[in-house]
Design a protein around this motif. Structure first.
Motif, PDB file in Angstrom:
ATOM      1  N   ALA A 104       0.809  -1.215   0.000  1.00 47.49           N
ATOM      2  CA  ALA A 104       0.000   0.000   0.000  1.00 47.49           C
ATOM      3  C   ALA A 104       0.849   1.275   0.000  1.00 47.49           C
ATOM      4  N   THR A 105       2.075   1.194   0.498  1.00 46.73           N
ATOM      5  CA  THR A 105       2.912   2.393   0.611  1.00 46.73           C
ATOM      6  C   THR A 105       4.246   2.252  -0.128  1.00 46.73           C
ATOM      7  N   ARG A 106       4.393   1.201  -0.908  1.00 44.27           N
ATOM      8  CA  ARG A 106       5.688   0.936  -1.561  1.00 44.27           C
ATOM      9  C   ARG A 106       6.106   2.075  -2.489  1.00 44.27           C
ATOM     10  N   SER A 107       5.152   2.661  -3.202  1.00 44.33           N
ATOM     11  CA  SER A 107       5.489   3.707  -4.178  1.00 44.33           C
ATOM     12  C   SER A 107       5.155   5.115  -3.689  1.00 44.33           C
ATOM     13  N   LEU A 108       4.833   5.254  -2.409  1.00 45.18           N
ATOM     14  CA  LEU A 108       4.475   6.556  -1.847  1.00 45.18           C
ATOM     15  C   LEU A 108       5.704   7.468  -1.797  1.00 45.18           C
ATOM     16  N   PRO A 109       5.643   8.681  -2.357  1.00 45.33           N
ATOM     17  CA  PRO A 109       6.804   9.582  -2.337  1.00 45.33           C
ATOM     18  C   PRO A 109       7.187   9.986  -0.915  1.00 45.33           C
ATOM     19  N   VAL A 110       8.492   9.953  -0.636  1.00 48.90           N
ATOM     20  CA  VAL A 110       9.009  10.295   0.688  1.00 48.90           C
ATOM     21  C   VAL A 110      10.155  11.290   0.538  1.00 48.90           C
ATOM     22  N   ILE A 111      10.043  12.409   1.272  1.00 51.72           N
ATOM     23  CA  ILE A 111      11.149  13.350   1.390  1.00 51.72           C
ATOM     24  C   ILE A 111      11.682  13.233   2.809  1.00 51.72           C
ATOM     25  N   MET A 112      12.946  12.894   2.946  1.00 46.21           N
ATOM     26  CA  MET A 112      13.566  12.728   4.260  1.00 46.21           C
ATOM     27  C   MET A 112      14.209  14.035   4.695  1.00 46.21           C
ATOM     28  N   LEU A 113      13.887  14.483   5.911  1.00 43.40           N
ATOM     29  CA  LEU A 113      14.515  15.656   6.505  1.00 43.40           C
ATOM     30  C   LEU A 113      15.535  15.196   7.546  1.00 43.40           C
ATOM     31  N   THR A 114      16.710  15.800   7.526  1.00 40.71           N
ATOM     32  CA  THR A 114      17.718  15.382   8.488  1.00 40.71           C
ATOM     33  C   THR A 114      18.775  16.443   8.679  1.00 40.71           C
ATOM     34  N   ALA A 115      19.412  16.411   9.836  1.00 43.88           N
ATOM     35  CA  ALA A 115      20.555  17.281  10.096  1.00 43.88           C
ATOM     36  C   ALA A 115      21.853  16.604   9.670  1.00 43.88           C
ATOM     37  N   ARG A 116      21.766  15.363   9.195  1.00 45.37           N
ATOM     38  CA  ARG A 116      22.947  14.608   8.785  1.00 45.37           C
ATOM     39  C   ARG A 116      23.265  14.931   7.328  1.00 45.37           C
ATOM     40  N   GLY A 117      24.369  15.652   7.123  1.00 48.64           N
ATOM     41  CA  GLY A 117      24.698  16.085   5.776  1.00 48.64           C
ATOM     42  C   GLY A 117      25.798  15.287   5.098  1.00 48.64           C
TER      43      GLY A 117
END
Length: 264
Positions: A104-117
């Protein structure tokens, strides 16, 4: 210029009753607006993201814990997820991994936010299944552009690539603006300013709100910068007596004229 996360904007001004003159809009009656789930435990940042996404016409749900996000994703998957890496309950990285394991969520777009650069961390986030990766602090306009780009690829029926009003057309995908048969040459800042105003016709934005939304926070920029760029935008849009689509509201700010193209 040092684009950083900014403080929560001032309370938004009253919106126009029903935008006219600009089409198509993501929240038109014919097409339901995209739903975005923001999973972020920093309350101020979560509120800022929600404010800007809702201003774009999206429906926003916010949760602060990874385990809450898991429940929301199972009960009612959104159209896109903005996911912080470090969360209480379940980490964002683990949530992303589990999303990619479910049909159900395999193709759901994800933007990851992080302080790890670090490059190794970016590779790790992308390899686990994130579609995009943005490092804090970041520019709000850049994040909004990435959200639209991902939604256009995943759900092209839900996000308009073209904004039009009268003889004025703004192509988000190709970064082009035209007025009738004439190409309008804009710099990146003027393009974003026009896109922002044109996407919410009739709504008045203060200089501070435009500064927050278009530039992000910078100690080197003051509100007079907005006036300079609005002046450049007007000069590019209106030549040879063409009607100016940008309204100045004394003591309040600027708006895109909602009657533009209707009464010409």
């Amino acid at each position: 210029m040092n684009n950083q996360i900014i403080s929560v904007p001032d309370p938004r001004p009253a919106a126009a009753s029903e935008p006219r003159g600009v089409s198509p809009r993501p929240n038109s009656a014919a097409v339901a607006p995209p739903r975005i789930l923001v999973v972020e435990d920093e309350a101020a940042l979560s509120l800022l993201l929600s404010y800007n996404l809702e201003a774009e016409g999206f429906i926003v749900e916010r949760v602060e814990r990874g385990d809450e996000a898991e429940l929301r994703l199972v009960e009612s998957p959104p159209d896109l997820v903005i996911l912080d890496w470090m969360l209480p309950g379940v980490s964002g990285l683990e949530i992303c991994r589990r999303m990619r394991a479910r049909d159900a969520t395999r193709s759901l777009p994800v933007i990851m936010l992080t302080a790890r650069g670090d490059e190794s961390e970016r590779v790790r986030g992308l390899s686990i299944g994130a579609d995009d990766y943005i490092v804090k602090p970041f520019s709000v306009p850049e994040l909004m552009a990435r959200v639209r780009a991902l939604l256009r690829r995943a759900r092209p029926d839900r996000v308009a690539a073209l904004l039009t009003a009268g003889d004025l057309a703004l192509d988000r995908e190709n970064w082009r603006v035209s007025r009738g048969d004439r190409n309008v040459h804009l710099g990146p800042t003027e393009f974003r300013l026009l896109e922002y105003l044109m996407g919410k016709p009739g709504r008045v934005f203060s200089r501070a709100q435009l500064l927050d939304s278009i530039w992000g926070f910078s100690a080197e920029i003051d509100e007079r910068t907005v006036d300079v760029h609005v002046g450049r935008l007007r000069k590019a849009l209106s030549q040879g007596g063409e009607r100016d689509p940008i309204r100045t509201i004394r003591g309040a700010g600027y708006s895109f004229d909602e009657t533009f193209g209707k009464n010409d």
